[in-house]
Design an enzyme around this catalytic site. Sequence first.
Site, short mmCIF file in Angstrom:
data_model
loop_
_atom_site.label_atom_id
_atom_site.label_comp_id
_atom_site.label_asym_id
_atom_site.label_seq_id
_atom_site.Cartn_x
_atom_site.Cartn_y
_atom_site.Cartn_z
N SER A 544 6.65 -8.19 3.42
CA SER A 544 6.13 -7.26 4.20
C SER A 544 5.88 -7.11 6.00
CB SER A 544 4.43 -7.17 3.61
OG SER A 544 3.72 -5.97 4.29
N ASP A 630 6.32 1.59 -3.83
CA ASP A 630 5.18 0.77 -2.78
C ASP A 630 4.97 2.09 -1.85
OD1 ASP A 630 4.07 -0.83 -0.94
OD2 ASP A 630 5.88 -2.10 -0.80
N HIS A 665 3.65 -2.76 -4.06
CA HIS A 665 3.95 -3.59 -3.11
C HIS A 665 3.92 -5.16 -3.44
CE1 HIS A 665 4.03 -4.33 1.25
NE2 HIS A 665 3.00 -5.16 1.21
#
Length: 694
Positions: A544, A630, A665
């Site tokens: 991320s 995501d 995600h």
Amino acid sequence: MSDLNPPVAARKPIERSHHGDVFVDDYEWLRDKSDAEVLDYLRAENTYTESRTAHLESLREAIFKEISERTLQTDLSVPARRGSYWYYSRTVEGRQYAISCRVKVDGDQPPATDGDIPGEEVLLDGNELAGDSEFFALGTVDVSPDGRLLAYSVDLTGDERFTLRIKDLATGELLADELPEVHYGSAWSADGSTIFYTKVDDAWRPYQVWRHTLGTDGDVLVMEETDERFWVGVDLTRNEKALQISLGSKLTSEVWLLDAAHPDGEPVVVAPRREGVEYDVEHAGDQLLIVHNADAPNFSLATAPLDAPGDWTTLLEGDTSSRLLGVDAFADHVILYRRRDALTELAIMRRAGDAGSFGSPEVLTFDEPIYTVSPGRNDEWHDTRYRFGYTSLVTPGSTYDVDLATGERRLLKQQPVLGGVDLSGYTQYREWATAADGTRVPISLVARKDVAKDGNAPVVLYGYGSYESSMDPWFSIPRLSLLDRGVVFAIAHIRGGGELGRHWYDNGKMLTKRNTFTDFVAAAEHLVEASWSRPERIVAQGGSAGGLLMGAVANLAPQAFGGVVAEVPFVDALTTILDPSLPLTVIEWEEWGNPLEDPEVYAYMKSYSPYENVTAQQYPRILAITSLNDTRVFYVEPAKWVAKLRATAAGDVDVLLKTEMEAGHGGRSGRYDAWREIAFTLAWELDTLKLATS
């Protein structure tokens, strides 16, 4: 190795112009996942990745088997009391998802966790709810205060938009109430007649709080936040006296309270928002406790009367040596949650004789030099014990109760590690790198005790460094598959995180963001200088915002690493932060700056954003992992990055892209699927470190 040629993405130039700067983006067309050409390209990348890693299949299976055999697959969490029930979750061998359960309270101690529990009620079986879906996630599991009803919400695609249902726990039947397109979380009124929930806007920002009265249509909008920097959330206080509506940006907070006994009433603001002032509220029964930074960067603790919530009186002044993270209030005590010397800390403040006053903080101490301690699940307002979690790089996750009268601690459960693993064979270290500006950067390391510090050890160096999120030491069963093969696992506690207080965060964001990247490079260089390893034996890993870190250091210091794993990586940061229509962008301006309006921010972000800075240099091996659904970091970011690396990098380009076509995600949702995903990454890391034998 396969001779299959890597996919070549078509170049379809689009000009982006801001502040007099023109950037030609050849791969922005990959953003449209409804385009058959885009999906074909992603599938071709997956096929290429599968072919290039086919030789690791036996190693992946070996690692998956190690994870499976070391994990107690039929297990249950430590029961936590709320009202007349103990609540816990079960896992069953062969099943992907947990089962939520409860049992009536019978005695003072929670039931044992080493077998069947007589009288058990199953609240939710995630395996039944998931059915044949490739993805499954729960957004809330919320029992009404009287224990009669269960609110739960389900996402079956990975886009983090949930459908909320209500279950009658006496009959097992679902009520007719069904609320689509809700966000995480929920909160009940005191009598269980009303459920509060949030909804998101087109940019995935939770911006509305709604009230639903059971058995009725026409839900009522309670609050809407029009400032696009702010999120909203709703919760019921521990003492069930108030519904708390929290509104917050990265820098500013505002909290409203609503009498939980009168859910159709009007919320009352605790303190109107002031730009740059963050505060949290804890209902302490006879008063409010306020954790805030109005007068100290590392946050102070204040009290406020219930009838004058904006009238704050300092209880504990903020200081430079510790960062106050939060408080838990109970009938007879308060627990402080703090951070000091790059470690977490819990301290007890007991109610004093005078109404509304407290004794001095009593810190809970621990023997290990590196550890993480954190609040556990504590739902009971009148509890005389406090539940907390403890772990380290060599100590599995442990759940304790501390008796607040005597200070005696009781270990309720430690995460089992099966398969004959001898945890005494591993050891942990804390070292400090020195950044270019002289800042000392902590590094936590774990290795087998017999790994020599001879400059040749293989290392996986992990980092994040954003949002004041701290990568505190944690134990991991999958990580043992690295350690047992001689790998050293290290965490670089770089600026942009919160490990050393608010200043650590402030000096790694906005126009100081490059400190995050140079700190990580300094950590890698320290591992070489301290005779742990050499550059080609170091694999960097992050996800991320930590994936942005990976892309940035690959451009900045490719010679410092033998490989890079970038998971759901934020590598096209400038493109995203320039587009306010995309999820999270406006909210993120307080983290990165607003390049749309500020030319200095634009130029600064362009100087480090990984996609814009790919050049014709030799890069280390790179594995990029993403998810098609995501909603936080779009798959297009790593897809564009990989395409540009292939087209631009010098020499042999060893870059792989793996796209999970049914995930969000956090990757795959089922635990066995997740273990296989982890095994894939670990096998690639071991291959890069020349350790790819099963």
